[in-house]
Write a protein that holds these residues in place. Structure first.
Motif, PDB file in Angstrom:
ATOM      1  N   ALA A 107       0.998  -1.287  -0.057  1.00  0.00           N
ATOM      2  CA  ALA A 107       0.065   0.045  -0.055  1.00  0.00           C
ATOM      3  C   ALA A 107       1.063   1.255  -0.113  1.00  0.00           C
ATOM      4  N   THR A 108       0.683   2.121  -0.985  1.00  0.00           N
ATOM      5  CA  THR A 108       1.559   3.135  -1.108  1.00  0.00           C
ATOM      6  C   THR A 108       0.606   4.619  -1.458  1.00  0.00           C
ATOM      7  N   PRO A 109      -0.120   5.155  -0.368  1.00  0.00           N
ATOM      8  CA  PRO A 109      -1.167   5.887  -0.430  1.00  0.00           C
ATOM      9  C   PRO A 109      -0.196   7.317  -0.632  1.00  0.00           C
ATOM     10  N   GLY A 110      -1.104   8.331  -1.305  1.00  0.00           N
ATOM     11  CA  GLY A 110      -0.253   9.592  -1.372  1.00  0.00           C
ATOM     12  C   GLY A 110      -0.805  10.410  -2.658  1.00  0.00           C
ATOM     13  N   HIS A 111      -0.412   9.601  -3.721  1.00  0.00           N
ATOM     14  CA  HIS A 111      -1.069  10.412  -4.849  1.00  0.00           C
ATOM     15  C   HIS A 111      -2.582  10.130  -4.893  1.00  0.00           C
ATOM     16  N   THR A 112      -3.107   8.971  -4.465  1.00  0.00           N
ATOM     17  CA  THR A 112      -4.546   8.835  -3.947  1.00  0.00           C
ATOM     18  C   THR A 112      -4.427   8.117  -3.038  1.00  0.00           C
ATOM     19  N   PRO A 113      -5.771   7.912  -2.138  1.00  0.00           N
ATOM     20  CA  PRO A 113      -5.957   6.937  -0.942  1.00  0.00           C
ATOM     21  C   PRO A 113      -5.701   5.488  -1.516  1.00  0.00           C
ATOM     22  N   ASP A 114      -6.082   5.124  -2.645  1.00  0.00           N
ATOM     23  CA  ASP A 114      -6.183   3.763  -3.064  1.00  0.00           C
ATOM     24  C   ASP A 114      -5.020   3.251  -3.878  1.00  0.00           C
ATOM     25  N   SER A 115      -3.974   4.173  -3.686  1.00  0.00           N
ATOM     26  CA  SER A 115      -2.561   3.628  -4.380  1.00  0.00           C
ATOM     27  C   SER A 115      -1.952   2.803  -3.932  1.00  0.00           C
ATOM     28  N   MET A 116      -1.383   1.787  -4.710  1.00  0.00           N
ATOM     29  CA  MET A 116      -0.578   0.564  -4.307  1.00  0.00           C
ATOM     30  C   MET A 116       0.427   0.549  -5.426  1.00  0.00           C
ATOM     31  N   SER A 117       1.364  -0.054  -4.866  1.00  0.00           N
ATOM     32  CA  SER A 117       2.383  -0.737  -5.742  1.00  0.00           C
ATOM     33  C   SER A 117       2.782  -2.201  -5.713  1.00  0.00           C
ATOM     34  N   LEU A 118       3.128  -2.984  -6.799  1.00  0.00           N
ATOM     35  CA  LEU A 118       3.126  -4.291  -6.662  1.00  0.00           C
ATOM     36  C   LEU A 118       4.478  -4.665  -7.073  1.00  0.00           C
ATOM     37  N   TYR A 119       4.899  -5.758  -6.137  1.00  0.00           N
ATOM     38  CA  TYR A 119       6.510  -6.369  -6.354  1.00  0.00           C
ATOM     39  C   TYR A 119       6.240  -7.787  -6.876  1.00  0.00           C
ATOM     40  N   THR A 135       7.854  12.033  -8.934  1.00  0.00           N
ATOM     41  CA  THR A 135       6.588  11.545  -8.115  1.00  0.00           C
ATOM     42  C   THR A 135       5.582  11.786  -8.557  1.00  0.00           C
ATOM     43  N   GLY A 136       4.367  11.106  -8.297  1.00  0.00           N
ATOM     44  CA  GLY A 136       3.067  11.410  -8.876  1.00  0.00           C
ATOM     45  C   GLY A 136       2.469  12.692  -8.080  1.00  0.00           C
ATOM     46  N   ARG A 137       1.648  13.504  -8.680  1.00  0.00           N
ATOM     47  CA  ARG A 137       0.983  14.727  -8.127  1.00  0.00           C
ATOM     48  C   ARG A 137       0.291  14.275  -6.873  1.00  0.00           C
ATOM     49  N   THR A 138       0.033  14.995  -5.875  1.00  0.00           N
ATOM     50  CA  THR A 138      -0.741  14.824  -4.839  1.00  0.00           C
ATOM     51  C   THR A 138      -1.819  15.988  -4.570  1.00  0.00           C
ATOM     52  N   ASP A 139      -2.219  16.741  -5.648  1.00  0.00           N
ATOM     53  CA  ASP A 139      -2.892  18.049  -5.302  1.00  0.00           C
ATOM     54  C   ASP A 139      -4.461  18.011  -5.517  1.00  0.00           C
ATOM     55  N   GLY A 142      -8.140  13.419  -3.222  1.00  0.00           N
ATOM     56  CA  GLY A 142      -7.696  12.738  -2.192  1.00  0.00           C
ATOM     57  C   GLY A 142      -6.092  12.812  -1.601  1.00  0.00           C
ATOM     58  N   GLY A 143      -5.273  13.431  -2.699  1.00  0.00           N
ATOM     59  CA  GLY A 143      -3.877  13.271  -2.535  1.00  0.00           C
ATOM     60  C   GLY A 143      -3.068  13.663  -1.193  1.00  0.00           C
ATOM     61  N   GLN A 148       2.606  10.476   0.808  1.00  0.00           N
ATOM     62  CA  GLN A 148       3.457   9.803  -0.497  1.00  0.00           C
ATOM     63  C   GLN A 148       4.961   9.641  -0.032  1.00  0.00           C
ATOM     64  N   TYR A 149       5.419  10.751   0.706  1.00  0.00           N
ATOM     65  CA  TYR A 149       6.679  10.844   1.201  1.00  0.00           C
ATOM     66  C   TYR A 149       6.894   9.436   2.099  1.00  0.00           C
ATOM     67  N   ASP A 150       6.152   9.003   2.877  1.00  0.00           N
ATOM     68  CA  ASP A 150       6.264   7.895   4.044  1.00  0.00           C
ATOM     69  C   ASP A 150       6.219   6.606   2.819  1.00  0.00           C
TER      70      ASP A 150
END
Ligand code: FE2
Length: 345
Positions: A107-119, A135-139, A142-143, A148-150
């Motif tokens: 789970a990698t929220p920040g760009h949107t609350p539902d953002s995730m990455s897959l490994y 990095t993706g915009r956050t403005d 719900g960004g 996103q930094y975390d």
């Protein structure tokens, strides 16, 4: 693992397949390229099992639902995703199997609350969280730049340095990078503190994507009907938002509001349950069935859905139809359940 990027444009879609079983996953498919994906799947002799969106896209129509219809693939999104018709909601740390291929959800929220990455297999698909040298915009949508930094520093930059990075977008012709390279060279985030990063993101001043409403509405709500006038961004911003505790106390008061649930019937009776006494009218039927609510035009109506996005649209539609006192449950049934408030199933 069979692996290809299929779009060869600024938006990236990735095909991952198990070489033994020929079961395949597509990450971030674009609707207008569905034919190309079907051709690629046929060419490689693969069967599509999973159609995955790393987040709710605002710049293009997602292809996952069309691919589901044609191939029977299951749609996978993070549990915070607002759209209906998602087959598999995933969360941080979960793994999804596709033949002998195993995808791990970060789970990698920040760009949107539902953002995730897959490994998978030494590669990380970072959506619009971490781009190559960006990095993706956050403005909007719900960004949140702090989140996103975390996400980037605590979830992605802790992967092995030689992990290859594949983002959902690239505007400069890059095709791949690695975690080690981005840690050293990404001008947006390398060596920046969280505060510095948040200041930098606040100053970007990017224009909104063109056609954002035409894209976001169907991606968020599955509403794709020319006869329904989508609310404007301004109308959506005007919707009064109530938190779960405020809604609960109104529901228990002497003159309770109408609680209008706009999810699909299977969600209403699904894992998140529904609020006792709520009326179900799926969002896609709201405009045509609003007459059923005619007697309630002066009454308080609280719209409810899974994540609070579809119901914000519903609230704006009702307001435009002359309902005088409409609110929205912020965060939807997800947040209601997080507060452990009572539900019926
Ligand atoms: Fe995005």
């Amino acid at each position: 693992m069979l692996f290809r990027e299929l779009n060869q444009g600024k938006c990236k879609s990735y095909l991952l397949a198990c070489e033994t079983t020929r079961k395949a996953s597509l990450i971030d498919p674009i609707r207008e390229k569905t034919d190309r994906y079907l051709a690629a799947l046929a060419y490689f002799g693969c069967k599509l099992e999973l159609a995955i969106d790393t987040h709710t896209h605002a710049d293009h129509r997602s292809g996952v639902f069309e691919l589901k219809e044609i191939t029977g693939a299951k749609v996978v999104m993070h549990r915070r995703a607002p759209a209906p018709h998602v087959d598999i909601h995933v969360q941080d740390g979960q793994t999804i199997d596709c033949g002998e291929l195993r995808l791990r959800v970060l789970a990698t929220p920040g760009h949107t609350p539902d953002s995730m990455s897959l490994y998978a297999d030494g590669k990380v698909f970072t959506g619009d969280t971490l781009l190559i040298r960006g990095t993706g915009r956050t403005d909007f949508q719900g960004g949140d730049p702090g989140l996103q930094y975390d996400s980037i520093t605590k979830k992605l930059f802790v992967l092995p340095d030689d992990t290859l990075v594949y983002p959902a977008h690239d505007y400069r012709g890059n095709t791949q990078s690695s975690i080690g390279e981005e840690k050293r060279l990404n001008p947006r985030i390398a060596n920046l503190s969280k505060t510095e990063y948040m200041e930098l993101m606040a100053k970007l001043g990017l224009p909104l994507p063109t056609k954002i409403q035409e894209v976001l509405q169907p991606n968020q709500t599955a509403l794709d009907d020319d006869r329904i006038a989508f609310p404007t961004v301004a109308e959506l911003n005007q919707v009064r938002q109530l938190n779960p505790l405020e809604v609960q106390s109104l529901v228990n008061s002497d003159s309770p509001p109408l609680v209008l649930d706009v999810r699909e019937p299977n969600e209403y009776s699904g894992e998140l349950g529904h609020i006792r006494g709520s009326k179900l009218i799926p969002l896609k039927d709201l405009a045509s069935r609003a007459t059923e609510l005619e007697a309630l035009k002066n009454k308080h109506v609280i719209a409810i859905c899974r994540a609070g996005v579809r119901s914000t649209t519903a609230a704006a539609i009702l307001t435009s139809l002359g309902f005088e006192h409409v609110s929205n449950l912020r965060g939807g049934m997800l947040e209601w359940n997080e507060h452990k408030l009572p539900v019926e199933r």
